[in-house]
Design a protein around this motif. Sequence first.
Motif, PDB file in Angstrom:
ATOM      1  N   GLY A  75       0.802  -1.225   0.000  1.00  0.00           N
ATOM      2  CA  GLY A  75       0.000   0.000   0.000  1.00  0.00           C
ATOM      3  C   GLY A  75       0.824   1.260   0.000  1.00  0.00           C
ATOM      4  O   GLY A  75       0.504   2.235  -0.686  1.00  0.00           O
ATOM      5  N   VAL A  76       1.921   1.233   0.750  1.00  0.00           N
ATOM      6  CA  VAL A  76       2.776   2.418   0.868  1.00  0.00           C
ATOM      7  C   VAL A  76       3.531   2.697  -0.424  1.00  0.00           C
ATOM      8  O   VAL A  76       3.528   3.824  -0.945  1.00  0.00           O
ATOM      9  N   THR A  79       1.646   3.382  -4.045  1.00  0.00           N
ATOM     10  CA  THR A  79       1.229   4.784  -4.183  1.00  0.00           C
ATOM     11  C   THR A  79       2.434   5.718  -4.335  1.00  0.00           C
ATOM     12  O   THR A  79       2.404   6.641  -5.148  1.00  0.00           O
ATOM     13  N   LEU A  80       3.502   5.469  -3.562  1.00  0.00           N
ATOM     14  CA  LEU A  80       4.675   6.343  -3.621  1.00  0.00           C
ATOM     15  C   LEU A  80       5.360   6.274  -4.979  1.00  0.00           C
ATOM     16  O   LEU A  80       5.685   7.311  -5.585  1.00  0.00           O
ATOM     17  N   SER A  96       5.423  11.989   2.954  1.00  0.00           N
ATOM     18  CA  SER A  96       5.558  10.693   3.623  1.00  0.00           C
ATOM     19  C   SER A  96       5.794  10.856   5.120  1.00  0.00           C
ATOM     20  O   SER A  96       5.536   9.931   5.900  1.00  0.00           O
ATOM     21  N   GLY A 156      -1.016   6.482   0.813  1.00  0.00           N
ATOM     22  CA  GLY A 156      -0.023   5.477   1.196  1.00  0.00           C
ATOM     23  C   GLY A 156       0.286   5.511   2.679  1.00  0.00           C
ATOM     24  O   GLY A 156       0.519   4.469   3.306  1.00  0.00           O
ATOM     25  N   GLN A 157       0.259   6.699   3.273  1.00  0.00           N
ATOM     26  CA  GLN A 157       0.524   6.817   4.712  1.00  0.00           C
ATOM     27  C   GLN A 157      -0.630   6.281   5.540  1.00  0.00           C
ATOM     28  O   GLN A 157      -0.443   5.869   6.692  1.00  0.00           O
ATOM     29  N   TYR A 160       0.203   2.796   5.633  1.00  0.00           N
ATOM     30  CA  TYR A 160       1.334   2.634   6.560  1.00  0.00           C
ATOM     31  C   TYR A 160       0.852   2.641   8.007  1.00  0.00           C
ATOM     32  O   TYR A 160       1.298   1.829   8.820  1.00  0.00           O
TER      33      TYR A 160
END
Length: 300
Positions: A75-76, A79-80, A96, A156-157, A160
């Motif tokens: 997931g992180v 997206t990043l 981030s 993404g966070q 996270y």
Amino acid sequence: MVLINYLLMCLIFGTTFLAIKLGIDAGAPPFFSAGLRFLAAGGILLSYMVARRRASFSLLLRKEMLLTGAGLTFGVFATLYWAEQYLSSGIAAILSATAPLMILLLQTFLTRQRLSLSSVAGCLLGTVGIVLLLLPGITMSFSKLWVLGCAAVLLGQVFYSAGTVYSRRVVQRFRDESPIALNAAQMIYGGALLLILSLFTEKVDPTVIFTPHAILPLLYLIVLGSMTGHTIFYWLIAKTNPVFPSTWLYISPLIALCVGAVLYGEPISLVSVFGGITIIIGIIVINLDNLKVRVVQMRK
């Protein structure tokens, strides 16, 4: 030795954002390169731990590793990596750094506890910092993809934060396992999920992937970013406490902002720099109570 390793870890994590950007700009498909990075790094680390008889491949049979990998890696970084096609590495790094803010909000939602005054102040500062950071890009060169890239990093966070909250339970459940082995296993699953996503969304050209401009950043991310950086992180946890190594989030984003501007000529404005610093201050304020407790404990 602790200070040297801490500074090295901050430098490594601060430069990984530019390495991602370099690989993507060289033509490497974002999901494929991210998947290859984590599958290779996780596979090498877990094999090493198994060879040292400090872990077992049976760890990969546990569903907890799949779920952790889906949050902390898939997931992180899906997206990043996608977002860095449209964002500078410095902006991506600063966004981030909102991870502790997301973790705090998720924990508050799950436990239904009221936020402390310092946490509320930190959240407000972090929000103001995000607005300041994004303001130049929105007002000067508005782009839908740029805005979507910023939103993707923030999304993404959220992954996270969910992965972090869940992984704390996993670590307690697998107390006899090395944290390095647990991290390696989740990276393997996260990398595999990224490669599956790549299979359905990207066209991979081997002649592009294995050019020096694409392969060198990938090797840097595998060896230094994922293997060395995270190994130092867990070493620092063992030598100090869980909070101190996590303060890399206060330093590495600003390193990324400066490295991207100096080495890659990424555009940077004073408003964005001020916004980035405001976000970092907000994150520090959010964690102020925990930091005070750890300082007192270390003095004792």
